[in-house]
Design a protein around this motif. Structure first.
Motif, PDB file in Angstrom:
ATOM      1  N   LEU A 169       0.812  -1.218   0.000  1.00  0.00           N
ATOM      2  CA  LEU A 169       0.000   0.000   0.000  1.00  0.00           C
ATOM      3  C   LEU A 169       0.846   1.270   0.000  1.00  0.00           C
ATOM      4  O   LEU A 169       0.338   2.364  -0.252  1.00  0.00           O
ATOM      5  N   ARG A 170       2.145   1.140   0.245  1.00  0.00           N
ATOM      6  CA  ARG A 170       2.986   2.301   0.541  1.00  0.00           C
ATOM      7  C   ARG A 170       3.022   3.323  -0.596  1.00  0.00           C
ATOM      8  O   ARG A 170       2.861   4.526  -0.367  1.00  0.00           O
ATOM      9  N   VAL A 171       3.230   2.871  -1.831  1.00  0.00           N
ATOM     10  CA  VAL A 171       3.361   3.805  -2.946  1.00  0.00           C
ATOM     11  C   VAL A 171       2.042   4.527  -3.196  1.00  0.00           C
ATOM     12  O   VAL A 171       2.013   5.741  -3.427  1.00  0.00           O
ATOM     13  N   GLN A 172       0.936   3.788  -3.141  1.00  0.00           N
ATOM     14  CA  GLN A 172      -0.366   4.411  -3.342  1.00  0.00           C
ATOM     15  C   GLN A 172      -0.680   5.405  -2.227  1.00  0.00           C
ATOM     16  O   GLN A 172      -1.207   6.495  -2.475  1.00  0.00           O
ATOM     17  N   LEU A 173      -0.341   5.035  -0.992  1.00  0.00           N
ATOM     18  CA  LEU A 173      -0.573   5.917   0.147  1.00  0.00           C
ATOM     19  C   LEU A 173       0.247   7.202   0.010  1.00  0.00           C
ATOM     20  O   LEU A 173      -0.266   8.321   0.237  1.00  0.00           O
ATOM     21  N   ARG A 174       1.487   7.069  -0.401  1.00  0.00           N
ATOM     22  CA  ARG A 174       2.338   8.248  -0.604  1.00  0.00           C
ATOM     23  C   ARG A 174       1.744   9.162  -1.674  1.00  0.00           C
ATOM     24  O   ARG A 174       1.703  10.384  -1.518  1.00  0.00           O
ATOM     25  N   GLY A 175       1.276   8.552  -2.758  1.00  0.00           N
ATOM     26  CA  GLY A 175       0.675   9.334  -3.823  1.00  0.00           C
ATOM     27  C   GLY A 175      -0.604  10.029  -3.392  1.00  0.00           C
ATOM     28  O   GLY A 175      -0.868  11.179  -3.778  1.00  0.00           O
ATOM     29  N   ALA A 176      -1.408   9.353  -2.566  1.00  0.00           N
ATOM     30  CA  ALA A 176      -2.660   9.950  -2.088  1.00  0.00           C
ATOM     31  C   ALA A 176      -2.377  11.132  -1.165  1.00  0.00           C
ATOM     32  O   ALA A 176      -3.074  12.155  -1.207  1.00  0.00           O
ATOM     33  N   LEU A 177      -1.362  11.017  -0.320  1.00  0.00           N
ATOM     34  CA  LEU A 177      -0.978  12.125   0.557  1.00  0.00           C
ATOM     35  C   LEU A 177      -0.441  13.299  -0.266  1.00  0.00           C
ATOM     36  O   LEU A 177      -0.740  14.462   0.030  1.00  0.00           O
ATOM     37  N   ALA A 178       0.329  12.982  -1.301  1.00  0.00           N
ATOM     38  CA  ALA A 178       0.847  14.044  -2.173  1.00  0.00           C
ATOM     39  C   ALA A 178      -0.295  14.768  -2.875  1.00  0.00           C
ATOM     40  O   ALA A 178      -0.268  15.989  -3.052  1.00  0.00           O
ATOM     41  N   ALA A 179      -1.312  14.008  -3.271  1.00  0.00           N
ATOM     42  CA  ALA A 179      -2.456  14.616  -3.945  1.00  0.00           C
ATOM     43  C   ALA A 179      -3.234  15.545  -3.014  1.00  0.00           C
ATOM     44  O   ALA A 179      -3.940  16.453  -3.476  1.00  0.00           O
ATOM     45  N   LYS A 180      -3.097  15.329  -1.713  1.00  0.00           N
ATOM     46  CA  LYS A 180      -3.752  16.189  -0.723  1.00  0.00           C
ATOM     47  C   LYS A 180      -2.940  17.455  -0.446  1.00  0.00           C
ATOM     48  O   LYS A 180      -3.340  18.288   0.372  1.00  0.00           O
ATOM     49  N   GLY A 181      -1.779  17.582  -1.097  1.00  0.00           N
ATOM     50  CA  GLY A 181      -0.987  18.790  -0.955  1.00  0.00           C
ATOM     51  C   GLY A 181       0.141  18.709   0.053  1.00  0.00           C
ATOM     52  O   GLY A 181       0.795  19.714   0.342  1.00  0.00           O
ATOM     53  N   LEU A 182       0.416  17.524   0.596  1.00  0.00           N
ATOM     54  CA  LEU A 182       1.501  17.380   1.554  1.00  0.00           C
ATOM     55  C   LEU A 182       2.839  17.577   0.839  1.00  0.00           C
ATOM     56  O   LEU A 182       3.084  16.983  -0.210  1.00  0.00           O
ATOM     57  N   PRO A 183       3.727  18.417   1.362  1.00  0.00           N
ATOM     58  CA  PRO A 183       5.040  18.619   0.733  1.00  0.00           C
ATOM     59  C   PRO A 183       5.821  17.313   0.689  1.00  0.00           C
ATOM     60  O   PRO A 183       5.680  16.457   1.576  1.00  0.00           O
ATOM     61  N   GLU A 184       6.661  17.171  -0.324  1.00  0.00           N
ATOM     62  CA  GLU A 184       7.354  15.898  -0.499  1.00  0.00           C
ATOM     63  C   GLU A 184       8.236  15.553   0.695  1.00  0.00           C
ATOM     64  O   GLU A 184       8.364  14.389   1.051  1.00  0.00           O
ATOM     65  N   VAL A 185       8.806  16.544   1.339  1.00  0.00           N
ATOM     66  CA  VAL A 185       9.677  16.276   2.474  1.00  0.00           C
ATOM     67  C   VAL A 185       8.923  15.612   3.619  1.00  0.00           C
ATOM     68  O   VAL A 185       9.510  14.928   4.463  1.00  0.00           O
ATOM     69  N   GLN A 186       7.593  15.802   3.665  1.00  0.00           N
ATOM     70  CA  GLN A 186       6.793  15.205   4.738  1.00  0.00           C
ATOM     71  C   GLN A 186       6.180  13.859   4.366  1.00  0.00           C
ATOM     72  O   GLN A 186       5.609  13.178   5.220  1.00  0.00           O
ATOM     73  N   LEU A 187       6.290  13.486   3.123  1.00  0.00           N
ATOM     74  CA  LEU A 187       5.559  12.305   2.672  1.00  0.00           C
ATOM     75  C   LEU A 187       6.026  11.015   3.334  1.00  0.00           C
ATOM     76  O   LEU A 187       5.219  10.264   3.890  1.00  0.00           O
ATOM     77  N   ASP A 188       7.311  10.716   3.251  1.00  0.00           N
ATOM     78  CA  ASP A 188       7.782   9.439   3.764  1.00  0.00           C
ATOM     79  C   ASP A 188       7.594   9.299   5.276  1.00  0.00           C
ATOM     80  O   ASP A 188       7.154   8.243   5.747  1.00  0.00           O
ATOM     81  N   PRO A 189       7.893  10.340   6.084  1.00  0.00           N
ATOM     82  CA  PRO A 189       7.607  10.212   7.516  1.00  0.00           C
ATOM     83  C   PRO A 189       6.117  10.016   7.813  1.00  0.00           C
ATOM     84  O   PRO A 189       5.750   9.235   8.706  1.00  0.00           O
ATOM     85  N   THR A 190       5.272  10.711   7.074  1.00  0.00           N
ATOM     86  CA  THR A 190       3.832  10.564   7.292  1.00  0.00           C
ATOM     87  C   THR A 190       3.369   9.173   6.902  1.00  0.00           C
ATOM     88  O   THR A 190       2.544   8.554   7.599  1.00  0.00           O
ATOM     89  N   VAL A 191       3.882   8.662   5.793  1.00  0.00           N
ATOM     90  CA  VAL A 191       3.536   7.303   5.365  1.00  0.00           C
ATOM     91  C   VAL A 191       3.908   6.297   6.437  1.00  0.00           C
ATOM     92  O   VAL A 191       3.135   5.390   6.770  1.00  0.00           O
ATOM     93  N   ALA A 192       5.096   6.444   7.024  1.00  0.00           N
ATOM     94  CA  ALA A 192       5.541   5.512   8.066  1.00  0.00           C
ATOM     95  C   ALA A 192       4.608   5.550   9.265  1.00  0.00           C
ATOM     96  O   ALA A 192       4.247   4.501   9.831  1.00  0.00           O
ATOM     97  N   ALA A 193       4.191   6.748   9.669  1.00  0.00           N
ATOM     98  CA  ALA A 193       3.294   6.873  10.817  1.00  0.00           C
ATOM     99  C   ALA A 193       1.921   6.273  10.532  1.00  0.00           C
ATOM    100  O   ALA A 193       1.335   5.574  11.367  1.00  0.00           O
ATOM    101  N   VAL A 194       1.399   6.531   9.349  1.00  0.00           N
ATOM    102  CA  VAL A 194       0.084   5.994   8.975  1.00  0.00           C
ATOM    103  C   VAL A 194       0.123   4.476   8.892  1.00  0.00           C
ATOM    104  O   VAL A 194      -0.800   3.780   9.336  1.00  0.00           O
ATOM    105  N   MET A 195       1.197   3.939   8.348  1.00  0.00           N
ATOM    106  CA  MET A 195       1.306   2.481   8.233  1.00  0.00           C
ATOM    107  C   MET A 195       1.377   1.816   9.595  1.00  0.00           C
ATOM    108  O   MET A 195       0.836   0.719   9.792  1.00  0.00           O
TER     109      MET A 195
END
Length: 832
Positions: free
Chosen positions: A719-745
């Protein structure tokens, strides 16, 4: 190129021989350029940069397009402006100049005047011969005072050379209109000898449903010069004229990332379908609703010739085209390459000679009275129907004295024999096949799939019933589970209760429990499931009542309900009880998922594999594109034989660079299939603090197709790549994507809905056992593949790309790397 073709195109294709010494400025001139004025001044540009292709030990094909500076970069070249431009080539290392138009340094081996002619849209194709094997060269075109960007290519090693290693990438499916081309930037930094392009270099349609979605802003809307509407007088259009197809190549090649690839590496390219028409065969299109009045596919020979010419003009391939021919087969692009003793690369054309799909799109479905269309002809084709029709067509071919495989084949008689001869005569260690569409069997057992889905659907009801029954037997959950199991298996209420009590009093021996249950009136089969449910509830007792009920419910659902549906199909009492018998009835059969690929040309595939097996031809690996997914697996001599036949080669399938994934396409199609859609996708709601709830579609297609049963961590990673893409589509800056993905997972892992329910579903679908020869499946991906080849092994790195960040390609392009390894001497693939 034979002499006749050379003379025919002497005004376009030019040839020179590299000098071994210093060449003076403007040292020679092709005959076609001799009478043309030279381009002068600063008013020139190279809007599509430069390209090289078909590297051989002694030659290369070079390409460019030059225009007056004020001309539109993608419009047709203005007539009456024919001039000559220069080509210079050197063996001096100019790597530091890549990406620039600085003048080449070093002794010139080629300094040639070449024709720039409007009739060929101001493109130039020039073959340089007399080169040294295994050598890197740099080249540049010059129009007046303006230089093109510097280009680089490497010639192939000599045929008898001992080569310790080759490294190259292969790619496919680069739709301008969807997602991003960031993967090209990453590929340009790889250490490669060349690039193999497996087709779908352009997409002939503009505004199709699969092209409507998020796309990077640097890719603007395509506007065909002419174009034809696919349906009616509005909506999607498709290329039809030479100007249309030329426009697409020109527009695609304006992207600096694609230019960078062509500038740095020679391409070995073949086409697939979209260079002409989606899922085409010969000169026939297969768009829905475009059949002739007699129900046959619409043949468009002029359109096919236009597509052929545009590909020829814009692809630096060392092939010939006969524009004087009225045949749509006026070009031959299948060819082979030798890279020392290490590799023979065979590139096939799987569109221009292929027969119609075995079940034509215009075939009438007797159940509906209308044409089957793509579903039933190309996708989700009942295997028994396919086998029957293919056999009938081949028998008809024998009766009329035709090659039966040509009637149901993909390569055509001549190319098939050429392929067999090349494979048999190859002396290299590895035989690689540039193969557009997958050779892997991708089947689906509809009976097992429906049985699994209905069993899964029954689990919550069974668990609830066990819980309510427990209240009536003093809270004894194992006894309640046994009662529900016996009742589900058809026992009367009285016998079910008596059997449950008998089991409870028989001790812990399963044999004794079974005997007690039979003594109470159950059949042997009923007793078996009843005892299993009882003991499942006992074993789950430490986890609590809910776990006991759930564990026993799964035993009943998959031990009895699934088995009954598998045995009785649509006549099962559980199918009738679902209320969906009519809707499910068509799915109680085996399906071929995609008959546009080799599954739809099965007899020819078997003939090719038999040729490899009979002649002991080993170390054959196909490099494949088309399906917008990563797959790796073995290809058998006969997938329909016992245990799937004998593996004879390996197929490694790369995802598209940007085209929407195979999962995305099937997800859209599955939406109309009701419960069956669970074979493809499952909704997952993911709450994210500060962002909101993300509604994602989890990819279950991988497990249905044959991916190994996952762990919780494996499910999360999927799910990780899709989740990262969905967060990016919500406007999250790229620098925040991977840490946010880890927390959500981490939160998902703690959720029973994900780590218990969805996990169980994925594991059950994986247990269907479809396509055991598939060793790697990733149907929701974009990316490319890098191959490292040595005498001892082939290593392919599947590089999956991250999704868009807002409206831009991600800075961190590669999301994950999966490695497939094929060891010399073994028709097997290992995944890591």
């Amino acid at each position: 190129m034979d002499r006749r073709q050379f003379l025919k195109f002497s005004g376009f294709i030019t040839v020179s021989v590299a000098s071994t010494g210093l060449v003076g400025c403007g040292g020679s001139s092709s005959p076609a350029a001799a009478n043309l004025p030279a381009a002068t001044g600063a008013g020139w540009k190279f809007p599509q940069s430069v390209a090289s292709g078909d590297p051989r030990p002694d030659s290369i094909m070079l390409w460019t397009r030059a225009l007056p500076a004020g001309a539109d970069s993608v419009a047709a070249a203005a007539s009456g402006n024919d001039v000559s431009i220069r080509l210079v080539v050197t063996a001096t290392d100019n790597a530091s100049l890549l990406g620039s138009n600085a003048a080449l340094a070093g002794a010139l081996l080629v300094d040639e005047k070449l024709p720039l002619q409007a009739q060929f849209d101001n493109t130039v194709r020039h073959k340089v011969t007399g080169l040294t094997a295994g050598t890197t060269y740099f080249y540049q075109f010059v129009a007046g005072d303006v230089r093109s960007n510097v280009g680089r290519f490497k010639t192939a090693p000599a045929a008898d050379a001992d080569v310790s290693q080759l490294q190259f990438a292969y790619m496919t499916c680069q739709d301008w209109s969807i997602n991003h081309w960031g993967a090209m930037s990453n590929m340009a930094t790889e250490n490669l000898d060349f690039i193999v392009h497996l087709g779908d270099y352009i997409y002939e349609t503009v505004g199709e449903t699969f092209q409507v979605g998020a796309v990077e802003t640097r890719h603007d809307q395509l506007v065909l010069p002419d174009g034809a509407f696919k349906s009616g007088t509005s909506g999607a259009k498709y290329a039809t004229t030479l100007a249309d197809y030329r426009y697409l190549y020109k527009k695609y090649r304006t992207d600096s990332r694609l230019q960078a690839l062509h500038e740095r590496f020679a391409f070995i390219a073949i086409w697939d379908d979209h260079e002409f028409s989606d899922d085409c065969w010969q000169d026939a299109e297969t768009y829905e609703g475009t059949f002739n009045a007699d129900g046959s596919d619409l043949h468009q020979p002029a359109r096919r010739r236009n597509a052929n010419q545009a590909w020829f003009e814009y692809m630096p391939a060392d092939v010939s085209l006969d524009t004087a021919s009225t045949s749509f087969q006026n070009i031959k692009i299948y060819r082979d390459f030798q890279f020392g003793k290490l590799m023979q690369l065979v590139m096939t054309d799987e569109r221009l000679y292929r027969a119609d799909h075995v079940i034509p799109e215009a075939a009438i479905n007797p159940a509906t009275g209308v044409a089957v269309g793509s579903i039933g002809a190309r996708y989700l084709v009942p295997q028994d129907v396919f086998n029957s029709v293919e056999a009938q067509k081949m028998a008809g071919g024998v009766q009329i004295g035709a090659d039966p495989l040509s009637i149901v084949g993909m390569l055509g008689t001549t190319q098939r024999q050429w392929w067999m001869d090349k494979m048999k005569s190859a002396t290299s260690t590895w035989k690689l096949w540039g193969n557009e569409v997958s050779l892997l069997r991708m089947g689906l057992n509809g009976v097992d799939a429906i049985a699994t889905l209905l069993a899964l659907g029954a689990v919550p009801t069974l668990a609830s019933t066990i819980g309510s029954t427990a209240a009536a037997v003093g809270g004894n959950l194992p006894v309640a589970a046994a009662i529900v199991a016996a009742s589900t298996a058809g026992a009367t209420a009285a016998i079910a209760q008596a059997a449950a009590m008998a089991i409870a009093g028989a001790g812990s021996s399963a044999a004794a429990q079974g005997a007690a249950a039979v003594g109470a009136g159950l059949t042997t089969a009923q007793a078996g499931i009843t005892v299993a449910a009882y003991n499942a509830a006992v074993a789950a007792a430490p986890a609590g009542a809910a776990a006991q009920a759930g564990s026993a419910a799964q035993v009943i659902a998959f031990g009895w309900i699934k088995a009954d549906i598998q045995a009785h199909k649509a006549d099962s009492v559980f199918v009738a009880a679902s209320g969906k018998k009519a809707a499910l009835a068509p799915f109680f059969t085996r399906f071929l998922v995609n008959c546009d690929q080799w599954d739809g040309y099965n007899s020819e595939r078997k003939a090719l594999m038999s040729h490899l097996k009979t002649n002991n031809i080993s170390n054959v690996v196909a490099l494949t594109g088309d399906i917008h997914a990563f797959f790796a697996g073995t290809v058998s001599d006969d997938f329909d034989a016992a245990n799937g036949g004998t593996p004879v080669m390996v197929d490694l399938v790369t995802a598209g660079i940007s085209s929407d994934s195979f999962f995305t396409y099937l997800k859209a199609a599955a939406a109309a299939l009701g419960d069956i859609s669970t074979l493809v996708t499952y909704p997952v709601a993911v709450p994210v603090p500060g962002v909101g709830t993300l509604n994602l579609d989890f990819d279950l297609l991988d497990y249905t197709m044959g991916k190994a049963a996952p762990t919780v961590d494996g499910l999360l990673d999927q799910l990780r790549v899709q989740l990262r893409g969905a967060l990016a589509a919500k406007g999250l800056p790229e620098v925040q994507l991977d840490p946010t993905v880890a927390a959500v997972m981490a939160g998902l892992k703690a959720s029973s809905a994900f780590s218990v329910n969805l996990l169980a579903l994925a594991q059950q679908l994986a247990s269907l056992g479809n396509n055991p020869w598939l060793k790697h499946v990733n149907t929701d991906a974009q990316g490319y593949t890098v191959v490292t080849l040595t005498p001892g092994k082939l290593t392919a790195q599947f590089k999956q790309a991250n999704k868009l960040v807002g409206s831009n390609a991600p800075a961190n392009v590669v999301a994950r790397v999966t490695t497939a390894t094929v060891t010399a001497g073994s028709a097997a693939v290992a995944i890591s």
